[in-house]
Design an enzyme around this catalytic site. Structure first.
Site, short mmCIF file in Angstrom:
data_model
loop_
_atom_site.label_atom_id
_atom_site.label_comp_id
_atom_site.label_asym_id
_atom_site.label_seq_id
_atom_site.Cartn_x
_atom_site.Cartn_y
_atom_site.Cartn_z
N ARG A 141 6.45 -2.07 0.67
CA ARG A 141 5.13 -1.42 0.58
C ARG A 141 4.60 -1.09 1.99
NH1 ARG A 141 3.08 -2.15 -5.04
NH2 ARG A 141 5.07 -2.37 -6.10
N ASP A 152 -9.82 2.50 -13.02
CA ASP A 152 -8.74 1.87 -12.26
C ASP A 152 -9.29 1.67 -10.85
OD1 ASP A 152 -5.44 1.69 -12.85
OD2 ASP A 152 -6.00 1.64 -10.73
#
Ligand SMILES: C[S@@+](CC[C@H](N)C(=O)[O-])C[C@H]1O[C@@H](n2cnc3c(N)ncnc32)[C@H](O)[C@@H]1O
Length: 278
Positions: A33, A138
């Site tokens: 990531r 979200d």
């Protein structure tokens, strides 16, 4: 390669901004990531990037990098069967609006599956009348943008639609710009206007919803990213927004934890609120 200190800073920032808890076995994932984060901000110095995030810059990009957005249309399809056959049927003809909340909507496949289910239910139940609304949230602004655009690749998704859904009723087709033989599908405006997309962090202290605001809450495949204390805190806040008799849908490996005495189980991770949490 990243140092232990860099991995720890990333871990701490992921928790601080999203509640996502990355255990010691996640070092490889964190490193991947961080590679992506460097590409996304077009910068090579990870210490400088992490310092910038600590000071409030690149925070949205950082969150988008650390969320896992895996989803698909009609995922755990038994929940949509239940919505169509039990929830819709009980509410139809009563005159009041059925309010649905989808709390980790990702790129939109889940909320659009909810809408398709509600529309198809009208026909299945002999043109029953039911007014409903859907709020989908979200934390990740990238996926919210994707969800609002409502554009998907047909080939990737074709298998996911159950036989009682006719995708051509809900999507327009257009040729795929780069993949010969495939096409893109875009949610028709008649369906898209029934959902409101907003940003909401489930870890927020206060939720911007009233007690008993919703008849149905979807919270699927997101609790798994939080530690147990945070899962309980989130569940209790969501539960407060759910009406008595309302339905909570959780993901396949999630559980209502401390809410268990206050719900009745209706099948695979379907919970109906029987009592208020004190
Ligand atoms: C694996 S996806 C699940 C999507 C969908 N609910 C499903 O079951 O297919 C998890 C979603 O939770 C979102 N998420 C992660 N942390 C969050 C938070 N603190 N608040 C709100 N959403 C969060 C992620 O951005 C991601 O889109």
């Amino acid at each position: 390669m990243y140092t232990a200190r860099q991995l720890e800073r990333a871990r701490e920032l992921a928790y601080r901004h999203s509640g996502i808890t990355l255990g010691p076995n996640k070092d490889v994932m964190i490193a991947n990531r961080l590679d992506k984060l460097k590409r996304d901000v077009a910068h090579d110095d990870i210490d400088a990037i992490l310092s910038a995030v600590e000071q409030g810059r690149y925070v949205d990009t950082f969150i988008s990098t650390f969320t896992t957005n895996k989803t698909n249309f009609f995922r755990e399809s038994f929940h949509f069967d239940d919505l169509r056959d039990r929830v819709f049927k009980q509410a139809a003809g009563k005159g009041s609006e059925l309010k649905i909340y989808c709390s980790a909507a990702s790129t939109g496949e889940e909320p659009y599956s909810i809408l398709m289910t509600m529309e198809a239910a009208k026909t299945v139940h002999s043109d029953a009348a039911l007014n409903y609304s859907l709020l989908a949230t979200d934390i990740d602004t990238d996926v919210l943008r994707h969800a609002s655009n409502g554009i998907y690749e047909w080939q990737k998704n074709a298998e996911d639609f159950p036989e009682w859904i006719r995708p051509s009723e809900y999507f327009k087709r257009r040729p795929h710009p780069t993949k010969e033989g495939d096409y893109l599908i875009k949610v028709k405006e008649t369906l898209a206007r029934r959902v409101r997309f907003e940003r909401h962090n489930l870890m927020a202290q206060e939720y911007p919803f009233k007690p008993h605001e919703f008849d149905v809450v979807f919270c699927r495949n997101v609790l798994i990213y939080f530690n147990q204390n945070d899962q309980n805190a989130i569940l209790k806040k969501l539960f407060r927004t759910l009406k008595p008799g309302g339905t909570l849908y959780l993901g396949h490996s999630e559980s209502p934890l401390e809410l268990s005495p206050y719900v009745e189980r209706y099948g695979q991770n379907i919970f109906v609120k029987t009592k208020e949490y004190p």
